[in-house]
Motif scaffolding. Sequence first.
Motif, short mmCIF file in Angstrom:
data_model
loop_
_atom_site.label_atom_id
_atom_site.label_comp_id
_atom_site.label_asym_id
_atom_site.label_seq_id
_atom_site.Cartn_x
_atom_site.Cartn_y
_atom_site.Cartn_z
N SER A 47 0.92 10.45 1.45
CA SER A 47 2.26 10.43 1.35
C SER A 47 3.24 10.71 1.62
N ASN A 59 8.63 4.66 1.88
CA ASN A 59 7.79 5.11 1.23
C ASN A 59 6.63 3.90 1.06
N HIS A 60 7.38 2.36 1.20
CA HIS A 60 6.86 1.19 1.06
C HIS A 60 5.57 0.75 1.93
N GLN A 63 2.85 3.25 0.36
CA GLN A 63 1.74 3.45 -0.63
C GLN A 63 0.86 2.88 -0.61
N GLU A 111 5.36 4.65 -9.10
CA GLU A 111 4.20 4.32 -8.23
C GLU A 111 2.99 4.50 -7.91
N GLN A 114 2.47 8.49 -7.04
CA GLN A 114 3.56 9.21 -6.64
C GLN A 114 4.00 9.42 -8.70
#
Length: 373
Positions: A47, A59-60, A63, A111, A114
Amino acid sequence: MHIAIIGAGVSGLLTALELIEQGCTVTIFDQQQAGHAASWAGGGILSPMYPWRYPREVNHLAQYGKCMYQEWNAKLQPETGIDFEIHETGMLIFDETDFEIGLNYKDQYQEPMQHCEYLEREALEQVNSHVSEQFQHAIYFPQLANVRNPRLLKSLITYLKQHPKVEVIENTWIEKFNFHNHHIQSIQTSNTKHYQADQFVITTGAWSNCWSEQLHLSIPVEPVQGQMLLFKTPEKWLPTMCMNKVMYLIPRLDGHVVCGSSMDHLGFDQRPSVQTQQNIYKACVEMIPELANFPIVKQWAGLRPSSPTGIPYIGQMPEIENLWANFGHYRNGLCMGPASAQLLRQLMLKQQTLVEATAYSPQRLKSNLSNVV
Ligand SMILES: Cc1cc2nc3c(=O)[nH]c(=O)nc-3n(C[C@H](O)[C@H](O)[C@H](O)COP(=O)(O)OP(=O)(O)OC[C@H]3O[C@@H](n4cnc5c(N)ncnc54)[C@H](O)[C@@H]3O)c2cc1C
């Protein structure tokens, strides 16, 4: 379709894997031994650290990292005998200035990776009893994992080298593209050997700026040195990853603990410095004082492929119909690696993409090429 991939780091190797799964033939080149640059040197946290500090596009892709690596590990391990250990340790962050924003971020985006919790000292000790008493609270991300990246690379290289549709050519610097009418016909090595293919992919990490001149582009990717040191503790001794400000600790299953890191613009210099190693040591022992009882078994530096926003360049290069990019992943190339490679494969083979691709497009790179070729 025959595809030449320049650069055998995680970006190039995973791209190769994606393409051979679709029936393509692949030749991968590297100036050195495959899998020995940034992708080997990195920590393997799956991450972005402090995800709220990065654009959504980073982040997309990130993940998907953990679950895609789990799938690749399950597929490759029976063939290679190598488990690259996706180690779900969770992570503690001690930096108080990020508590509120971290807790808000998880509420906003939902998410799973996260997801985080606020812990007071007592709960913190239950999660990790080795944390220094100077930290009375933390935020805890229970689902964060790390991948043992040197083993990941070994697994990818072993699998690819034994695959009938793959050739890996090492210790070979690709110097030049030979074009005709916006089409690359061949690539040329430093000793003027030519290699032909239908499509070409640049996965050259921190070296990607080297293509600027001949492509008449300004490629804003620079090497940013990061140093690491490695402790050896007893097996499963440190239960969680830990992070304070810019420094972090990453436990592996066998008791190795990777500690880093620094950020320095030093060109292509990959030598660790005594001063930086001392800074890392001090910051890590501040988090986990008992680490001082264990030996340091290795230290090294690697070159991150920095890009201005940290959003990698993935897709077709401007003005050249058979040249593709997958570079510029900066601090997050290991966690973005599987989704980046999948996205590129989908674009190359005109398939539906797993994310909206425009934001990653290399068309962002300014091109003057149309005036020249
Ligand atoms: C200290 C450190 C810690 C990190 N920690 C993390 C982390 O925890 N999580 C995370 O997600 N990311 C992390 N990263 C970032 C991550 O390692 C990189 O983003 C990623 O490895 C980039 O992969 P790559 O394949 O694009 O580049 P590289 O692994 O650098 O591979 C590029 C390859 O291209 C080859 N090459 C270049 N030019 C040529 C040419 N002209 N001809 C032939 N070969 C060429 C090079 O030899 C090299 O092998 C870290 C990086 C560092 C340095």
